[in-house]
Every structure is written in structure tokens, then in C-alpha cells.
Design an enzyme around this catalytic site. Structure first.
Site, PDB file in Angstrom:
ATOM      1  N   ASP A   1      32.279  40.122  48.073  1.00  0.00           N
ATOM      2  CA  ASP A   1      33.286  39.861  47.068  1.00  0.00           C
ATOM      3  C   ASP A   1      34.587  39.493  47.792  1.00  0.00           C
ATOM      4  OD1 ASP A   1      34.650  39.615  44.661  1.00  0.00           O
ATOM      5  OD2 ASP A   1      33.779  41.426  43.809  1.00  0.00           O
ATOM      6  N   TYR A   2      35.592  39.139  47.035  1.00  0.00           N
ATOM      7  CA  TYR A   2      36.847  38.594  47.540  1.00  0.00           C
ATOM      8  C   TYR A   2      37.468  39.502  48.606  1.00  0.00           C
ATOM      9  CZ  TYR A   2      40.945  35.560  46.679  1.00  0.00           C
ATOM     10  OH  TYR A   2      41.962  34.633  46.773  1.00  0.00           O
TER      11      TYR A   2
END
Length: 764
Positions: free
Chosen positions: A306-307
Site C-alpha cells: 500500500d501507499y
């Protein structure tokens, strides 16, 4: 001319069977599929052999799209918002994927940089957060889960995929399949709620919808990316990004099954979670990413963080610096890094020092390239880059019709005292009051590209149905989280002159979603004050809740004659709510999350354990049992609850045989009679409870549903087939097991209703 020939030559090396063989293999017989996958592996390996270590690291580097972005979707760090810099990186083979950029024409220009101007001509993968629609916005996933309709979820995902694929997108970072038991967590809105089975079946439906049934190389397919792996939704205190701590049985019994179902349905990508699990962050967790995902489940796709989740290993205190974080994440099983840039920066040095084997880097690159091949990008790197098709497909009228259908089916009627609903389209003066009466904030969280010209407010929906526009008075009354000067006085005047009041209350889209955890899950105080003042007029009240989670309903809101959960229903929200409120359609939605008696019960789910001192919820006080001193530990409105405009009576649960043989099956049935004067759709739910087991079991577990269409005055029968596999649970050895003994079996309208039949499982 020489340059053109060299580019064409590079393209030729990457085309032919490379893309189509995997796709054909996925759709063909297993033997043929295995042969084709092996052939693609040979071709990809030949390509890997020509790559520099920098180009390999580049394939594992995912950047925000600086060409087609909206400013809020691009991290300002590291110059990622600079198109010139990213252009140079693509030409130098330093980027494998761009995300959150949309547009067919621009997509072709960007892809040209990689295919025609980089040394090896490897196409870019374009990904995006297409959560519940692109231009056509469907209900938020939690709302759609309330339809209890996998076919509907498949069809809306298919429509979203068609629009996304026509807009130059190859992959969506969806569906979210996190089982959510704590309504304080903001991201409840992105998933299918608190039940494992419902999350499983909707995960399968959404993966199949996104990816289609003609192979990933089909022009309308989007690669699905189940997220967040794993147990992200179990964050302590419901606080986003927080730690999780649980037994292996809980992890495997509650939080992993929807992921396994999604992978079995064909998903070839997965996104890691932000949280740590028992002290090990998910993005650096070899138990999750290698032992379970690869070795146990045989997952063949690629893992993306994820980010900046790989970079966050440093803040977790699990990695010393960016170099260490890269080593840990890569060796744990992460294949691609989203936004942080750490893989691009540190992989060459880690390989040179021997800290990361080249074989592991090649493995990650192979997974990414094989996924690109499955998507057909080596054969057609410009798929989805046709502006004319984008113009025709995106926002098509059929998609808008589907959005309205999905919105109608997602609405849940919680109570309807005195049959106040449906309202009359003529001859009834209605006061529509509240911050959401005319507000067009209907899309909900995670809507990046929705067509804002296609947002129907409640007032617009009501006026489209009512015969006399003068019979509708619209007053805001209050803001969402602050008082409005003179608002309550105006609302009271409007209510006093009306026959019925419709209160539009709840959460704004900024109050649900990522980073929107709440310590209190009630309706904001200014809206409660508005409800109290309007209620004091004595006029009958319908409450329309706008929400992305289960709410703590108290006081005048809880006491309203009718309460309708309308969630965030997408662009057709106003029309859909009017369809139900004015009786064009009987409501059919069911709660995918339990509405608690009080917010302090969180985390709460219907499938809790009994404890050694179970409380009797019918008693007002009962000390020394598992309950709170001020409220019974039950739901105000339980999972599965939802009313119709009919009057339904359930018969006794019938078993074709009270004994279930070890390898046999039994039929479970229940008759449902509609004594009302309208046809309805009823969702009958099959629950089980293992009365005695080697590990304590939930008081109920959902195992199946049946939809019944029941005409006025008619009786219909729901029938289920039950076998041993549906009675299994995760045992002490972390494996599925089942033991002989007695089981309670319900076929009921919710998780807190009905009388069970008793079934005995034998080894015979």
C-alpha cells in the site's frame, strides 16, 4: 528510419505468444494451461536476462501518474508530481507502473514513452483506485453488501471495469475484503461488513466482475487487487493504521478466508496492509507473504505494498532506514513498492552487497512481467487507449440504470411503526429537513473521477416523484457537524406545517473512509439537536440515515417512527431513495453490520462467543454475566436485519433428516408467508452453531442465503442443502476441522431471530 526499425524490433521480441499464452492457459484445460504458462516463463526469463539491475528495480517501482492526475492523488515528495522527471524515468526503464491517472488519449502518449522510447520497450502497467465506479458511481461497497446479492456486485464491478478499461486502466486496487467488526474504523465503508461468509462471496463476485470471464487480456478486463493483506480491519481501538494482535485461529478463521476466496476466483495481485500483526508489519511479514500466500495457497500473482507501506517499516521500528526497509520487504515477499521509491533506490546496492540475492529480484520481476503478459500488454500495449471507445462506454445509460438498481437494492428499512412508509406522492405535505436534504454529497468516500454533473440529491429525487412540488418544503436545519444560525427555528416551522417530516441525517463523505476513524459513532450533536426540536412538534418522523458505518442511534433519532439506512448510494441516490420512500419499490436490503445499542460495545459482531457466563438479553439487569451494567450486549438492529413493505411470518425450520452422515447432506427448509398486501423480496439466512467443540464457537455463523419473491397473501419456501463442509471451523492446529455432535440450525430473517432446529453430525 533506423530508430523506428530498432523500436519495432524490440516490440517484436515481446509480442506473439508472450501475452496471449497466459490468457489462453487460464481459459483452457489444465494441461494446455501449464504448457503455455511454461512457454511464457521461458520468454519472460529471456527478457530478464537482458535487463540491468536498474531496469529490474524499475519494474518493481510504482509511481503516482503525474500526467493524468488530480493534485490530491499525487505525493508531493520526491518530485513525483513533475512530469518531466517521470518522463525521463520511464525512458530509462525506472518505472514499472503508474497509478491513479485516467484517460485513453493521454494513456497512449504515456505508454509510448515506455514501449517506443525505452531500451527494452516493456509496457507500463496502469493501475487506479476504482473502488465503486469510475464516472458512473455505484453505491459504496458496504452499501452494496446490504443487497446480499453477489450477482449485483458482479454486475456493478463489471460496469466499473468496462469504464476503467476504456479509460486506459489495466488494474484496480480493489476489492477491499477486510472483515470489519469495529465500526469506529473509517474504512468499514470500503468492504462487505462483519461477516466472513458474506465477505467471501462478495470477494468472488467482485473479482469476477472486475476481471470478466474472457481472460485478463480482454479489452474490458481489469486486474483485481484484493486488499489489505491482512487483518488491517482489526486495528486496535478501531484506529486506522493501528497495530493488530490476534491468535492464528482468529487470523485464519476470520480475516484470511475472503482473500483465499478472491485468489481462488482468479485475482493475480494483492496489496499489503499498513498494520503490524503480532509485532510484525504486514509489508515485512514472511509468514503472511511467503508461508501462507505462496507456499500454502500457491498464489502466482504479484504483491504490491500500500501507499509507502514499505517505507513505514521504519516508523514501525522494524527497519533502521530505507535500505533496511527495502531488504526486509523484498525478502518477506513484497514484489512491488508503491510510491516510496525505495526499491528503485536500494535494490541495486543490496544485490551488489549480497544482502538480497539476484534470484529474489528476478523472481519479483518475473511475477510483475507475467502479470503484464496475462493482461495482454506485450501484444497490445495500447489497450484501453481508444478515445472514441472511451467516449461511448464511460457513463453509458445502461450503467446509470444499473447504478439506480444497485442503489435501490442497497437501502435498508430498519423500522416502520404504524406503516408510516411508504409516503404518498400526492395529498401529503412533506417537510424534508436536514443537512443532506439538498446536499449532493451522494458519492461517498473513494470517488476520484465520478461525474459530478450526475449527482441526484434527495430533494431532486422527491420532486421527481411528487405530484405537487408545493407539497414539499426543504429546510437545511443544521450543518453536518456545526449548528446553522436560525436553522432549527426554520426547521420547526416547516415541520409544524407538514403532515410528515423526513429528516436527512448522518455522516458526510469526509466522515467515513481512510483516516476517518471515530471515537464516537453517533450522529453529530447539531443534528441530534435538530432532530430533538423537530420531534417535539409531534409530527410523525422518517429518518433517512446517510452513513458509511453502523451508527449509535439514540434519543429522538432512535425513536422515529421510521428509520431508513441510505448509506452513500452513488449518483442515482436521490432517485433510489425516492423509489423506496414513496413505494415504487419495496425495500429489500439487509444490514451487513450490526447497529449497536451503544457505541461503547465496539468491536461488536453478531458471531461473538457465548462466554462461560452468557447473559439473557431479555432481562433488564443480570449481574455476574457477560454484559455491560447499562445495556445488554446485543445489537439494536442486528446483522441481517431489514424490513419490507410486506408482513412476513416464518414457519418452523424443517430438516429432511435430524442426522447428518459424515459424507451426506440434509435439506434445511423454512416456509415464509406474506400476509401483507404487497409483493416483496425476502432474504432468508441460514445460520449454524456448533454446540460443543474443541475450541469455543460463535453463537451463530452465516452459511448461506436464499432470495424469495413472495406475492401478497402467498407462501414461499426457502431450501438449503447442508453438508459437513459448512460446519467446519479452524481448529487448534490452524487447520479446518469438524467434529461429530449437535448443531443448532436457523433459517431466519436476521442473526438475532428465529428458533433453531437440532442437527446431529455423525461419523457414519
Amino acid at each position: 528510419m533506423a530508430d523506428h526499425r530498432s523500436r519495432t524490433s524490440r516490440r517484436a521480441m515481446l509480442t506473439g505468444a508472450l501475452g496471449m499464452a497466459i490468457v489462453g492457459g487460464l481459459m483452457a484445460a489444465p494441461r494446455r494451461a501449464a504448457a503455455q504458462v511454461a512457454a511464457n516463463r521461458d520468454r519472460v526469463d529471456a527478457l530478464i536476462a537482458r535487463m540491468t539491475i536498474g531496469e529490474k528495480a524499475g519494474q518493481l517501482n510504482v509511481l503516482a501518474d503525474p500526467f493524468r492526475f488530480r493534485p490530491q492523488n499525487v505525493n508531493p515528495l520526491d518530485g513525483q508530481g513533475d512530469p518531466a522527471r517521470v518522463t525521463r524515468m520511464i525512458r530509462d526503464g525506472q518505472v514499472g507502473c503508474l497509478f491513479n491517472g485516467v484517460g485513453a488519449e493521454a494513456g497512449r502518449r504515456i505508454q509510448t514513452l515506455a514501449v517506443e522510447q525505452s531500451r527494452l520497450g516493456i509496457p507500463l502497467l496502469f493501475a487506479a483506485d476504482i473502488i465503486h465506479g469510475l464516472k458512473t458511481v455505484f453505491p459504496v461497497p458496504l452499501a452494496e453488501a446490504a443487497a446480499f446479492d453477489p450477482d449485483l456486485a458482479l454486475r456493478t464491478a463489471r460496469a466499473a471495469a468496462v469504464e476503467g478499461a476504456a479509460s486506459g486502466i489495466h488494474q484496480t486496487y480493489a476489492p477491499m475484503v477486510d472483515v470489519a467488526r469495529d465500526q469506529r474504523w473509517g474504512r468499514v465503508v470500503e468492504g462487505a461488513g462483519e461477516d466472513v461468509w458474506l465477505n467471501e462471496v462478495l470477494a468472488v463476485a467482485r473479482v469476477k466482475g472486475f476481471q470478466g470471464d474472457r481472460g485478463l487480456a480482454d479489452r474490458d478486463a481489469l486486474l483485481a487487487t484484493p486488499k489489505h493483506f491482512a487483518a488491517y480491519s482489526a486495528a486496535l481501538g478501531g484506529m486506522d493504521y493501528n497495530t493488530t494482535d490476534m491468535s492464528d485461529a482468529t487470523l485464519r478463521g476470520i480475516f484470511l478466508p475472503p482473500f483465499k476466496a478472491a485468489f481462488d476466483a482468479g485475482a493475480l495481485s494483492v496489496m499489503t496492509a499498513f498494520n503490524d500483526i503480532n509485532g510484525v508489519p504486514a509489508s515485512g511479514n514472511p509468514y503472511l507473504l511467503t508461508e501462507i500466500l505462496r507456499e500454502e495457497w500457491g498464489f502466482a500473482g504479484y504483491v504490491v505494498t500500500d501507499y509507502t507501506a514499505d517505507q513505514e517499516l521504519i516508523a514501525h521500528g522494524f527497519a533502521a532506514d530505507g535500505r533496511d526497509a527495502t531488504r526486509i520487504a523484498l525478502m518477506a515477499g513484497v514484489d512491488a513498492s508503491l510510491v516510496s521509491g525505495l526499491f528503485l533506490e536500494h535494490i541495486p546496492g543490496l544485490v551488489a552487497s549480497g544482502e538480497v540475492p539476484m534470484a529474489r529480484v528476478d523472481q519479483a520481476v518475473r511475477r510483475v512481467l507475467m502479470t503484464k503478459a496475462a493482461l495482454g500488454l506485450f501484444d497490445d500495449p495500447y489497450r484501453g487507449c481508444d478515445p472514441e471507445r472511451e467516449r461511448i462506454v464511460v457513463g453509458a445509460s445502461a450503467h446509470r440504470d444499473l447504478a439506480r438498481e444497485a442503489a435501490v437494492k442497497s437501502i435498508v428499512l430498519l423500522n416502520n411503526d404504524g406503516d408510516l412508509l411508504p409516503l404518498k406522492a400526492a395529498g401529503q405535505k412533506i417537510a424534508l429537513i436536514g443537512p443532506f436534504a439538498e446536499d449532493r454529497d451522494v458519492f461517498g468516500p473513494w470517488t476520484i473521477w465520478g461525474d459530478e454533473s450526475r449527482r441526484v440529491s434527495l430533494a431532486e429525487g422527491f420532486l421527481a416523484v411528487m405530484d405537487d412540488a408545493e407539497a414539499l418544503t426543504v429546510v437545511q436545519g443544521s450543518n453536518v457537524e456545526t449548528a446553522l444560525t436560525g436553522g432549527i427555528d426554520a426547521a420547526v416551522r416547516a415541520a409544524s406545517e407538514a403532515d410528515v417530516v423526513v429528516l436527512a441525517l448522518g455522516e458526510s463523505s469526509r466522515m467515513s473512509g481512510e483516516a476517518q476513524s471515530r471515537t464516537e459513532i453517533d450522529i453529530p450533536a447539531p443534528q441530534r439537536a435538530l432532530a430533538e426540536a423537530v420531534r417535539a412538534t409531534g409530527k410523525p418522523v422518517v429518518v433517512l440515515l446517510r452513513n458509511g458505518r453502523a451508527l449509535d442511534l439514540t434519543g429522538p433519532v432512535a425513536d422515529a417512527e421510521a428509520i431508513v439506512v441510505t448509506w452513500f448510494l452513488g449518483g442515482e441516490m436521490g432517485h433510489a431513495v425516492a423509489d423506496v420512500v414513496f413505494g415504487k419499490v419495496s425495500p429489500s436490503g439487509r444490514l451487513p453490520v450490526s447497529f449497536p445499542m451503544r457505541g461503547g460495545q465496539q468491536p461488536f459482531s453478531y458471531d461473538h462467543k457465548s462466554t462461560g457466563r452468557p447473559a439473557d438479553p431479555t432481562l433488564a439487569t443480570q449481574e455476574y454475566t457477560a454484559r455491560y451494567r447499562d445495556v445488554a450486549n446485543v445489537a439494536r438492529y442486528p446483522f441481517g436485519h431489514g424490513l419490507t413493505y410486506g408482513a412476513l411470518t416464518y414457519g418452523a425450520v424443517a430438516l429432511s433428516n435430524p442426522v447428518l452422515a459424515w459424507d451426506g447432506s440434509v435439506e434445511v427448509s423454512v416456509a415464509v408467508t406474506n400476509t401483507g398486501d404487497r409483493a416483496v423480496e425476502e432474504t432468508v439466512q441460514l445460520y449454524i452453531h456448533d454446540r460443543v467443540a474443541s475450541l469455543t464457537q460463535p453463537v451463530r455463523r452465516l452459511r448461506n442465503i436464499r432470495k424469495l419473491r413472495i406475492d401478497a397473501g402467498e407462501t414461499a419456501t426457502a431450501r438449503f442443502t447442508l453438508d459437513r463442509s459448512q460446519l467446519m471451523f479452524i481448529g487448534g492446529d490452524s487447520r479446518l476441522t469438524v467434529e461429530p455432535g449437535q448443531f443448532h440450525i436457523w433459517a431466519a430473517p436476521s442473526a438475532q431471530t428465529g428458533e433453531p432446529a437440532v442437527l446431529t453430525l455423525t461419523r457414519v
